[in-house]
Write a protein that holds these residues in place. Structure first.
Motif, PDB file in Angstrom:
ATOM      1  N   ILE A 179      -3.030   1.126 -11.892  1.00  0.00           N
ATOM      2  CA  ILE A 179      -3.024   0.493 -10.575  1.00  0.00           C
ATOM      3  C   ILE A 179      -2.686   1.557  -9.540  1.00  0.00           C
ATOM      4  O   ILE A 179      -1.714   2.300  -9.697  1.00  0.00           O
ATOM      5  N   TYR A 180      -3.495   1.626  -8.492  1.00  0.00           N
ATOM      6  CA  TYR A 180      -3.214   2.520  -7.365  1.00  0.00           C
ATOM      7  C   TYR A 180      -3.024   1.669  -6.118  1.00  0.00           C
ATOM      8  O   TYR A 180      -3.894   0.881  -5.756  1.00  0.00           O
ATOM      9  N   LEU A 181      -1.890   1.819  -5.489  1.00  0.00           N
ATOM     10  CA  LEU A 181      -1.553   1.028  -4.302  1.00  0.00           C
ATOM     11  C   LEU A 181      -1.587   1.917  -3.062  1.00  0.00           C
ATOM     12  O   LEU A 181      -0.972   2.990  -3.039  1.00  0.00           O
ATOM     13  N   THR A 182      -2.315   1.466  -2.049  1.00  0.00           N
ATOM     14  CA  THR A 182      -2.406   2.197  -0.786  1.00  0.00           C
ATOM     15  C   THR A 182      -2.140   1.242   0.365  1.00  0.00           C
ATOM     16  O   THR A 182      -2.840   0.235   0.517  1.00  0.00           O
ATOM     17  N   HIS A 183      -1.131   1.545   1.159  1.00  0.00           N
ATOM     18  CA  HIS A 183      -0.834   0.718   2.333  1.00  0.00           C
ATOM     19  C   HIS A 183      -1.665   1.202   3.505  1.00  0.00           C
ATOM     20  O   HIS A 183      -1.829   2.405   3.729  1.00  0.00           O
ATOM     21  N   LEU A 184      -2.209   0.250   4.265  1.00  0.00           N
ATOM     22  CA  LEU A 184      -3.111   0.534   5.388  1.00  0.00           C
ATOM     23  C   LEU A 184      -4.230   1.475   4.943  1.00  0.00           C
ATOM     24  O   LEU A 184      -4.344   2.613   5.414  1.00  0.00           O
ATOM     25  N   PRO A 185      -5.078   1.025   4.006  1.00  0.00           N
ATOM     26  CA  PRO A 185      -6.141   1.897   3.483  1.00  0.00           C
ATOM     27  C   PRO A 185      -7.113   2.336   4.564  1.00  0.00           C
ATOM     28  O   PRO A 185      -7.579   1.525   5.369  1.00  0.00           O
ATOM     29  N   THR A 186      -7.391   3.608   4.563  1.00  0.00           N
ATOM     30  CA  THR A 186      -8.304   4.224   5.525  1.00  0.00           C
ATOM     31  C   THR A 186      -9.050   5.344   4.817  1.00  0.00           C
ATOM     32  O   THR A 186      -8.433   6.103   4.066  1.00  0.00           O
TER      33      THR A 186
END
Length: 240
Positions: A179-186
């Motif tokens: 699992i890869y978590l990215t906040h505010l993906p851009t």
């Protein structure tokens, strides 16, 4: 001595205490290695059964999944050109959701792993996240690298993106997802701005419920901190 190695082998998937036959390894151990190598190669090259995964993901209850692909035309090009796996071919079918959390299920380097664990992992995440956050319909991505999710998350306008992806197979495990978590993906996010939970492949590896618990803590932490990555720490045990 063989009894000692037999006991130790129960504690690890590593190849230890293999023994010797003359100047070489026992034939059984050589064949085991060859079989593990073949399984790892198969995991990389076997294409994802998209129709079956769509049905499994739809049954989770987050809506009918969309299917997108990267700019890598086939598996061979995907393996030779990692950069193409990070770029979407077309995102016209992906609409804005403004949801708190979005999900991308990517085949990565082990489509077999995603087929076996993708829907189960998504279901566990839904159980822990749905009571607190709005969840976007899932997206299935083929010939995909982790960074392809940034484009999808930005198109959906989700606050935090969770990518479930088939991990690079090894000689002990060929069906593990991460699992890869990215906040505010851009698009263009550096890998240092992500958090990873790896080695998810019950019953031998991390279980779905435990992985979901850690991920939920990271989602909460990212929303409080305003970002994900190396500054965000796993506090799931403290919360428990």
């Amino acid at each position: 001595m063989s009894e000692l190695w037999d006991a130790l082998r129960l504690q690890t998937a590593a190849r230890i205490g293999l023994g010797r036959t003359g100047d070489s390894l026992p034939t059984t151990r050589v064949l085991e290695f060859a079989a593990a190598h073949a399984a790892a190669r198969d995991a990389v090259h076997q294409p994802l059964d998209v129709d079956a995964l769509v049905a499994d993901v739809a049954a989770v209850g987050l809506g009918d999944p969309l299917v997108v692909t990267s700019k890598a035309g086939d598996r061979s090009e995907y393996l030779r050109r990692p950069d193409l796996g990070r770029e979407p071919e077309n995102l016209e079918s992906v609409s804005e959701t403004d949801a708190d959390v979005g999900f991308v299920l990517a085949d990565g380097l082990s489509p077999i792993a995603l087929s076996e664990h993708g829907a189960g992992m998504l279901s566990a995440l839904k159980d822990v996240l749905a009571p607190r956050y709005s969840l976007a319909p899932p997206v299935i991505a083929t010939q995909a690298r982790v960074a392809l999710g940034d484009h999808i998350g930005a198109a959906q306008k989700v606050g935090t993106l969770i990518v479930i992806i088939g991990e690079r197979p090894g000689l002990s495990v060929a069906d593990s997802v991460g699992i890869y978590l990215t906040h505010l993906p851009t698009p263009g996010r550096a890998d240092s701005m992500r958090n990873c939970i790896s080695n998810i492949h019950p019953p031998g590896g991390l279980g779905y419920a435990d992985a979901a618990r850690v991920c939920a803590a990271l989602v909460e932490g990212a929303r409080k901190l305003g970002r994900s990555g190396f500054e965000l720490k796993d506090n799931s045990r403290a919360l428990t």
